[in-house]
Scaffold this active site. Structure first.
Site, PDB file in Angstrom:
ATOM      1  N   ARG A  77      22.423  -2.777 -77.744  1.00 30.43           N
ATOM      2  CA  ARG A  77      23.683  -3.426 -78.077  1.00 30.43           C
ATOM      3  C   ARG A  77      24.295  -2.819 -79.334  1.00 30.43           C
ATOM      4  O   ARG A  77      25.510  -2.672 -79.433  1.00 30.43           O
ATOM      5  CB  ARG A  77      23.492  -4.931 -78.235  1.00 30.43           C
ATOM      6  CG  ARG A  77      24.815  -5.656 -78.125  1.00 30.43           C
ATOM      7  CD  ARG A  77      24.630  -7.148 -78.093  1.00 30.43           C
ATOM      8  NE  ARG A  77      24.051  -7.606 -79.338  1.00 30.43           N
ATOM      9  CZ  ARG A  77      23.634  -8.852 -79.549  1.00 30.43           C
ATOM     10  NH1 ARG A  77      23.697  -9.740 -78.580  1.00 30.43           N
ATOM     11  NH2 ARG A  77      23.144  -9.211 -80.699  1.00 30.43           N
TER      12      ARG A  77
ATOM     13  N   LYS B  84      28.925  -6.686 -81.287  1.00 26.51           N
ATOM     14  CA  LYS B  84      28.544  -7.473 -82.459  1.00 26.51           C
ATOM     15  C   LYS B  84      29.134  -6.808 -83.685  1.00 26.51           C
ATOM     16  O   LYS B  84      28.554  -5.879 -84.246  1.00 26.51           O
ATOM     17  CB  LYS B  84      27.015  -7.535 -82.559  1.00 26.51           C
ATOM     18  CG  LYS B  84      26.519  -8.608 -83.508  1.00 26.51           C
ATOM     19  CD  LYS B  84      26.271  -9.895 -82.768  1.00 26.51           C
ATOM     20  CE  LYS B  84      25.968 -11.055 -83.697  1.00 26.51           C
ATOM     21  NZ  LYS B  84      25.813 -12.296 -82.933  1.00 26.51           N
TER      22      LYS B  84
ATOM     23  N   GLU C 294      33.067 -18.600 -75.839  1.00 21.62           N
ATOM     24  CA  GLU C 294      31.793 -18.769 -76.532  1.00 21.62           C
ATOM     25  C   GLU C 294      32.008 -19.559 -77.800  1.00 21.62           C
ATOM     26  O   GLU C 294      33.145 -19.847 -78.190  1.00 21.62           O
ATOM     27  CB  GLU C 294      31.135 -17.417 -76.820  1.00 21.62           C
ATOM     28  CG  GLU C 294      31.912 -16.506 -77.743  1.00 21.62           C
ATOM     29  CD  GLU C 294      31.207 -15.157 -77.942  1.00 21.62           C
ATOM     30  OE1 GLU C 294      30.075 -15.150 -78.425  1.00 21.62           O
ATOM     31  OE2 GLU C 294      31.805 -14.121 -77.608  1.00 21.62           O
TER      32      GLU C 294
END
Lengths: 353, 353
Positions: A90, A191, A227
């Site tokens: 990620r 992220k 989210e």
């Protein structure tokens, strides 16, 4: 500039644990002993970095990619990591999105292991929390314009933490109806700090109003749930569990992915799909997942001033998933998934536990 | 961590100018001698900071609000600032959007003056460039969660620069048709790092294709022009000059505001409005504005593979605006607008020029 790091008691060298009141451990910052730092020039690749005493960074104004992981101390005193390779992947996809060079998966995992070993006295006792690991990649070289940055730094630090949400009886969420977290073609799927500071204002307002956290809607239509501030969301209706699909605007959480697999193992049907607010309001049960949140029950959501409650307690799917996931993470059951990495002298060549 | 700052020759103390090849000055980073630093605890206000030798920051991973200004050396050797109060107000609105405390306008302007005086040997000779001033506000305190940050830092540094765009014959822009820069309720209306790193990827791609810069379309419809990577855009059609209205997704540029006023003085009608791509393609002349760009002619835009050219050269409105604005900035004509601030012993109490 005055030193900004909070100086907290560090451990004496012969203790098993650092000087921390573990029973009071919350989700905040503690300074630990060591960190990992590697640098990379623009156009070059990352070379192996090194463990250095924890210190504030010396950096130029920067952009950062953040990726989180955790280390656990089991009841029989083994040290475990949870899916560090997935966090490495990620970080790589985030670095690509933000035009940054990135470390290899092996280097990433090795760095995490080194930081954990160098800070192993800071891993909480079983049941008291985890050693939260924060790998960071940022442009550290001086630059006046915006691109390209001449030097990048990859660093990892760690910090003992308790639960992210203190509300063990279930979160009370505000569904944010004005501010959006991410938009198509933006950075919502990686992220990155760019996803957080723009919505601090909503989280601050919601907390001032007594809510635990915020649930965001999609920017394109404002009709579908996406989210929380820093965790993914799931809804349960009968035997069907739904969660927003990965479309570039929500984070592909490592815990999210693990929970989908465990939920299917339990016999539920899991749908990754567009989830309208109406489906959420009609759900039996709602929960969120994340490295820090693990699996946390959502007791209610408030949308346009109307509060809707959901099932909470020991008999929920969330409770069952939390128990199963933490059993695996803490080494209390056999890990048939291959998700955990135990730190042993064999798995950490060159490092002494 | 290895020092990351590029060490360039600094001046000996008895020189009028720093050791820089002014004739080769481009738009890049030079390390100057001094900077201004102040810190602020969460919940407190900024106290006066101080001038310290330039150094990399010591910070925790941070969010930053960036605001730019410039200092000019006039032909008769006076030192001028351009509308520093407007930059102070913009930093304040950005700080509010990102939930950060901020310095007062007086403190901001005083800090800028101190940095300029402390680095006055770095102000380029007239016509060679300007001393670019970068005030930065960021969360500097250690925090593991996202909000609130326990300490913030406000700092100012300066750096001599030439023109931002090297293409003096006019820019060739790519109209970005996939990535968006900003979206409604986002941070597009404030000067924040969150607006830049997400679109590095588009700028990098466009530059690799030979374009000078990128022109972004609005995220909501993808039909209207917004701004370049770091400057505002204007289109000219007959006697009417149009520029995208301030709606929260474009930066309210200080140069943009000044150019609107000067354009009206010239007898043009200026419309701040929604500007469809079609209107741009139909324009006689196009230019961009910014602290670094000043006023720069746009020679062409390429949209979905089709290139459209515009008027360039000495007889354009852009050329006339550039001359007028820089005459004011450089003190070559009387400043009837009250935009410039000359640094004298009288305007900088307590500071010695």
């Amino acid at each position: 500039m005055a030193p900004s790091a909070q100086i907290l008691p560090t451990s004496a060298s012969d203790e098993k644990y650092a000087n921390v009141k573990w029973e009071e451990l919350g989700f905040g910052f503690y300074r630990t002993d060591n960190m990992y730092v590697a640098t990379c020039k623009y156009g070059e690749s990352f070379q192996e970095g090194s463990i250095v005493p924890y210190a504030d960074f010396q950096i130029s104004p920067c952009s950062a990619v953040l990726n989180y992981g955790q280390a656990y101390r089991t009841e029989d005193d083994r040290i475990m990591l949870f899916r560090p390779d997935q966090n490495a992947l990620r970080l790589q996809s985030g670095a690509q999105r933000l035009c940054m060079p990135y470390p290899s998966v092996d280097q990433f995992v090795s760095a995490v292991k080194k930081v954990v070993i160098a800070n192993k006295k800071w891993i909480p006792p079983p049941g008291r929390g985890t050693l939260y690991i924060r790998p960071i990649l940022f442009g550290s070289g001086p630059i006046l314009g915006s691109f390209p940055v001449p030097e990048y730094t990859f660093t990892v630090f760690a910090c003992p933490v308790g639960r992210y949400h203190k509300d063990n009886v279930g979160l009370n969420l505000k569904i944010e109806d004005k501010f959006r977290r991410a938009f198509p073609s933006g950075t919502g799927g990686v992220k990155s700090i760019t996803n957080y500071s723009p919505v601090w204002i909503t989280l601050a307002e919601a907390k001032a109003q007594g809510f635990s956290d915020v649930l965001f809607l999609d920017a394109a239509t404002g009709k579908n749930i996406e989210e929380l501030f820093a965790s993914n969301v799931f809804i349960v209706k009968g035997n069907v569990v739904s969660t927003p699909e990965i479309s570039g605007t929500i984070l592909p959480g490592v815990t999210r992915n693990s929970i989908i697999e465990l939920t299917r193992d339990f016999g539920y049907k899991v749908k990754e799909r567009v989830v309208p607010v109406e489906d959420l309001l009609d759900a039996d049960e709602v929960f969120c997942t994340g490295t820090a949140a693990i699996v946390t029950t959502i007791a209610s959501v408030t949308f346009k001033g109307t509060k809707t409650g959901f099932k909470t307690g020991d008999k929920t799917l969330a409770a069952e998933l939390f128990a199963t996931l933490t059993d695996i993470q803490m080494g209390r059951v056999e890990d048939k998934k291959g998700w955990t990495v135990e730190l042993t002298d064999a798995t950490t060549p060159g490092l002494k536990l």
